[in-house]
Write a protein that holds these residues in place. Structure first.
Motif, PDB file in Angstrom:
ATOM      1  N   THR A 142      37.414  42.772  29.339  1.00  0.00           N
ATOM      2  CA  THR A 142      36.812  41.487  29.681  1.00  0.00           C
ATOM      3  C   THR A 142      35.409  41.672  30.245  1.00  0.00           C
ATOM      4  N   THR A 143      35.253  42.681  31.112  1.00  0.00           N
ATOM      5  CA  THR A 143      33.961  42.894  31.776  1.00  0.00           C
ATOM      6  C   THR A 143      33.124  43.986  31.125  1.00  0.00           C
ATOM      7  N   PRO A 170      44.194  44.425  27.655  1.00  0.00           N
ATOM      8  CA  PRO A 170      43.019  44.110  28.472  1.00  0.00           C
ATOM      9  C   PRO A 170      42.197  45.342  28.839  1.00  0.00           C
ATOM     10  N   PHE A 171      42.441  46.452  28.166  1.00  0.00           N
ATOM     11  CA  PHE A 171      41.704  47.669  28.485  1.00  0.00           C
ATOM     12  C   PHE A 171      41.398  48.446  27.212  1.00  0.00           C
ATOM     13  N   ASN A 208      37.732  47.885  31.320  1.00  0.00           N
ATOM     14  CA  ASN A 208      38.244  46.518  31.309  1.00  0.00           C
ATOM     15  C   ASN A 208      37.558  45.808  30.140  1.00  0.00           C
ATOM     16  N   SER A 250      37.316  50.480  35.755  1.00  0.00           N
ATOM     17  CA  SER A 250      38.152  49.826  36.766  1.00  0.00           C
ATOM     18  C   SER A 250      37.518  49.878  38.156  1.00  0.00           C
TER      19      SER A 250
END
Length: 141
Positions: free
Chosen positions: A56-57, A38-39, A54, A61
Motif C-alpha cells: 500500500t505504501t 498486502p506485502f 508494504n 515495515s
C-alpha cells in the motif's frame, strides 16, 4: 507482447530484444487484485536479508524506503559513477537530479524512442508517461 514487437529494428550493441519462449496466448481469466497479499518480498543474491514491502505504501515495515526504489538505486548509481570516474569531476559533470541523469543517457533515450515508435507502428498505442514530479529528485551521495 514480444511477438508483436518485431518492428523494433536494430538496437545498439549494449541492448537486446529479449524473446522469451512463452506461449503467445493470454489467460482469459482476469486478474483478481483483491486477492493480492498486502506485502511484497524481494531479496538480493549474496545477501541473507529479505526485504518485506508494504504494497500500500511501497515502504518497508519499519517505514524506510525500499532498496529497489528509484531514489536508492539512483544514489547507488551515483556512488558507483563517482568511484569509476577518473579525476575530480567539475560542477555540472555529474547530474544532480534523477531526470538529468536519465536525459544524459543518450543511447538509452534513443532506444526508448525507437521502442515507442515500434509500439505505435504495431498499433499498441502510446506509452503512458509518468508525472514529471516522480523523476525530479536530487541524487544524494
Amino acid at each position: 507482447m514480444s511477438h508483436r514487437m518485431e518492428g523494433v529494428g536494430q538496437l545498439p550493441a549494449s541492448y537486446r530484444h529479449n524473446r522469451p519462449l512463452l506461449s503467445g496466448v493470454s489467460d482469459a481469466e482476469a486478474r483478481q487484485p483483491g486477492k493480492s497479499p498486502p506485502f511484497s518480498v524481494n531479496w538480493v543474491v549474496g545477501s541473507v536479508d529479505l526485504e518485506i514491502i508494504n504494497t500500500t505504501t511501497g515502504r518497508r515495515s519499519c517505514g524506510g524506503p525500499s532498496r529497489l526504489c528509484k531514489h536508492v538505486l539512483s544514489a547507488r548509481w551515483a556512488r558507483l559513477y563517482g568511484r569509476l570516474s577518473t579525476g575530480t569531476p567539475s560542477p555540472g559533470d555529474t547530474p544532480s537530479m534523477y531526470c538529468e541523469a536519465k536525459l544524459g543517457a543518450h543511447t538509452y533515450q534513443s532506444v526508448k524512442q525507437q521502442l515507442f515508435k515500434a509500439f505505435q507502428k504495431a498499433g499498441l498505442g502510446t506509452w503512458v508517461r509518468k508525472p514529471p514530479e516522480q523523476q525530479q529528485f536530487l541524487l544524494t551521495l
